[in-house]
Write an enzyme that holds these catalytic residues in place. Sequence first.
Site, short mmCIF file in Angstrom:
data_model
loop_
_atom_site.label_atom_id
_atom_site.label_comp_id
_atom_site.label_asym_id
_atom_site.label_seq_id
_atom_site.Cartn_x
_atom_site.Cartn_y
_atom_site.Cartn_z
N ILE A 1 0.84 -1.21 0.00
CA ILE A 1 0.00 0.00 0.00
C ILE A 1 0.88 1.25 0.00
CG2 ILE A 1 -1.74 1.29 1.31
CD1 ILE A 1 -2.72 -1.48 2.39
N LEU B 1 12.80 -2.63 4.74
CA LEU B 1 12.74 -3.68 3.72
C LEU B 1 12.48 -5.06 4.33
CD1 LEU B 1 15.57 -2.50 1.26
CD2 LEU B 1 13.14 -1.94 1.23
N THR C 1 9.52 -6.50 4.87
CA THR C 1 8.54 -7.16 4.01
C THR C 1 8.35 -6.39 2.70
OG1 THR C 1 6.67 -6.01 5.06
CG2 THR C 1 7.24 -8.17 5.94
N ALA D 1 4.10 -1.52 9.22
CA ALA D 1 3.66 -2.30 10.39
C ALA D 1 3.90 -3.77 10.09
CB ALA D 1 2.16 -2.10 10.63
N SER E 1 1.73 -7.08 9.95
CA SER E 1 0.28 -7.12 9.73
C SER E 1 -0.27 -8.51 9.37
CB SER E 1 -0.10 -6.11 8.64
OG SER E 1 0.57 -6.39 7.44
N TYR F 1 -2.89 -8.34 16.40
CA TYR F 1 -2.64 -7.33 15.37
C TYR F 1 -3.60 -6.15 15.52
CZ TYR F 1 -3.24 -5.27 10.69
OH TYR F 1 -3.40 -4.41 9.65
N ARG G 1 -10.90 -20.49 9.95
CA ARG G 1 -9.78 -19.91 10.70
C ARG G 1 -10.35 -19.23 11.93
NH1 ARG G 1 -6.47 -16.51 6.24
NH2 ARG G 1 -8.46 -15.41 6.29
N GLY H 1 -11.30 -16.68 14.57
CA GLY H 1 -11.37 -15.23 14.59
C GLY H 1 -11.73 -14.57 13.27
N1 NAD Z 1 -3.12 -5.03 2.99
C1 NAD Z 1 -4.30 -4.82 3.57
O1 NAD Z 1 -5.34 -5.28 3.08
C2 NAD Z 1 -4.40 -3.98 4.83
C3 NAD Z 1 -5.64 -3.89 5.46
C4 NAD Z 1 -5.73 -3.10 6.61
C5 NAD Z 1 -4.63 -2.41 7.08
N2 NAD Z 1 -3.43 -2.55 6.46
C6 NAD Z 1 -2.27 -1.80 6.99
O2 NAD Z 1 -1.69 -1.10 5.92
C7 NAD Z 1 -0.29 -1.00 6.12
C8 NAD Z 1 0.45 -1.48 4.89
O3 NAD Z 1 0.08 -2.83 4.63
P1 NAD Z 1 0.73 -3.62 3.41
O4 NAD Z 1 -0.22 -4.70 3.05
O5 NAD Z 1 1.18 -2.66 2.40
O6 NAD Z 1 1.98 -4.28 4.13
P2 NAD Z 1 3.48 -4.53 3.58
O7 NAD Z 1 4.05 -5.58 4.48
O8 NAD Z 1 3.45 -4.78 2.12
O9 NAD Z 1 4.18 -3.14 3.84
C9 NAD Z 1 4.72 -2.77 5.08
C10 NAD Z 1 6.03 -2.07 4.84
O10 NAD Z 1 6.56 -1.62 6.10
C11 NAD Z 1 7.94 -1.93 6.16
N3 NAD Z 1 8.31 -2.04 7.59
C12 NAD Z 1 7.87 -2.96 8.48
N4 NAD Z 1 8.42 -2.72 9.70
C13 NAD Z 1 9.18 -1.60 9.56
C14 NAD Z 1 10.00 -0.84 10.45
N5 NAD Z 1 10.11 -1.16 11.75
N6 NAD Z 1 10.63 0.25 9.98
C15 NAD Z 1 10.51 0.61 8.67
N7 NAD Z 1 9.77 -0.09 7.77
C16 NAD Z 1 9.11 -1.17 8.21
C17 NAD Z 1 8.07 -3.22 5.38
O11 NAD Z 1 9.38 -3.48 4.93
C18 NAD Z 1 7.09 -2.98 4.23
O12 NAD Z 1 7.74 -2.31 3.16
C19 NAD Z 1 0.03 -1.76 7.39
O13 NAD Z 1 0.10 -0.84 8.44
C20 NAD Z 1 -1.18 -2.67 7.56
O14 NAD Z 1 -1.39 -2.96 8.91
C21 NAD Z 1 -3.28 -3.33 5.35
#
Ligand code: NAD
Length: 339
Positions: A12, A33, A35, A75, A77, A141, A289, A291
Amino acid sequence: MRILITGGAGYIGSVSVEAFVQAGHDAIVLDDLSTGHRGAVPEKATLEIGSYGETDAVVGLLRKHRIDAVLHCAAKSIVGESMTDPAKYFRENVVGGIALLEAMRTAGVKRIVFSSTAATYGMPERTPIAESDPVRPINAYGETKRDVEGAIAWYGHGYGFRSVVLRYFNAAGASARNGELHSPETHLIPNVLAAAEERRELTLFGDDYPTPDGTCVRDYIHVEDLAAAHVLALLATDPADPRTGPPAGPCQPLICNLGSGTGFSNRQVVAAAEAVVGRGIAVRIGPRRAGDPPVLVAGADRATEVLRWRPRHGTIEEIIGSAWAWRRANPNGYADPRA
Ligand SMILES: NC(=O)c1ccc[n+]([C@@H]2O[C@H](COP(=O)([O-])OP(=O)(O)OC[C@H]3O[C@@H](n4cnc5c(N)ncnc54)[C@H](O)[C@@H]3O)[C@@H](O)[C@H]2O)c1
């Protein structure tokens, strides 16, 4: 504006960086980096590799880049992992989140948009879910996201932080440049498409839910529509903007759900994916699953009315089609995530 995007190398975050650059802002990505993928960061953005949990280093970055506002998208996640290793989630999301807020306080940066989640609601009492509905997470989470929401609210009260909290439902789809690539992948649409590519069976978790076809119903929102909402949200944190509080003194977060307001069952998603890829996808039914609420659908009127946000990618076929197009164009994903 000069914006720091934590997690801007993730799914995102990277599409949001594209939207900020497109809107004429300077985007500085802070990502460890863990994830994410270096190749997901657009060329016009600056990548700083590091953790948002390192307060002193983040203070340095905020000052060096003269940052106006932060989009906190990074985060951990994965819901299942948060249940077996909650310490990781509290350390990363909560302790790290407070460290980021402290860095902002030290550097005098008081504008933040926070990536929260529908998981904060837990088992909803009604559908669609409104922002005013009870927030009672049922996994670690969601609990960590609620904790950070709470900290942001109190930083608003005590220090005048101006904030927008965005509770995403299920992000899906891809931009032309960036798509969803997690390992392990826990989200339905990339897993359906992977099953189609590899011509293997897909497992759906439970078909005895109280829904029309027995499988869970979720609200899918295109990642480019989420990205557009981030740009609108950041603008709403301007000190002259009453949506996030008075010009000085205590401020309250503006909390908005981001979803389409329409639910699709797992079986409907599979059927739509079959239409997109042009072949059948074999499905087996596994156990539920723990929850998983039967239905999660957003009431997104507030984002429409207050942020003036309108999702533009309407149909599930369009969302899945963009994800499929990205996978076809990038069969090896991001060539070398750590290079
Ligand atoms: N994907 C979904 O459907 C969804 C739904 C609800 C909420 N979210 C929230 O949206 C956000 C992004 O989700 P996503 O699916 O893109 O996840 P993602 O894992 O693709 O992206 C997370 C990014 O954060 C980076 N990261 C993690 N820990 C870090 C740290 N300590 N310092 C610096 N960088 C760090 C990772 O390397 C990664 O690039 C998250 O906060 C997630 O909780 C996502």
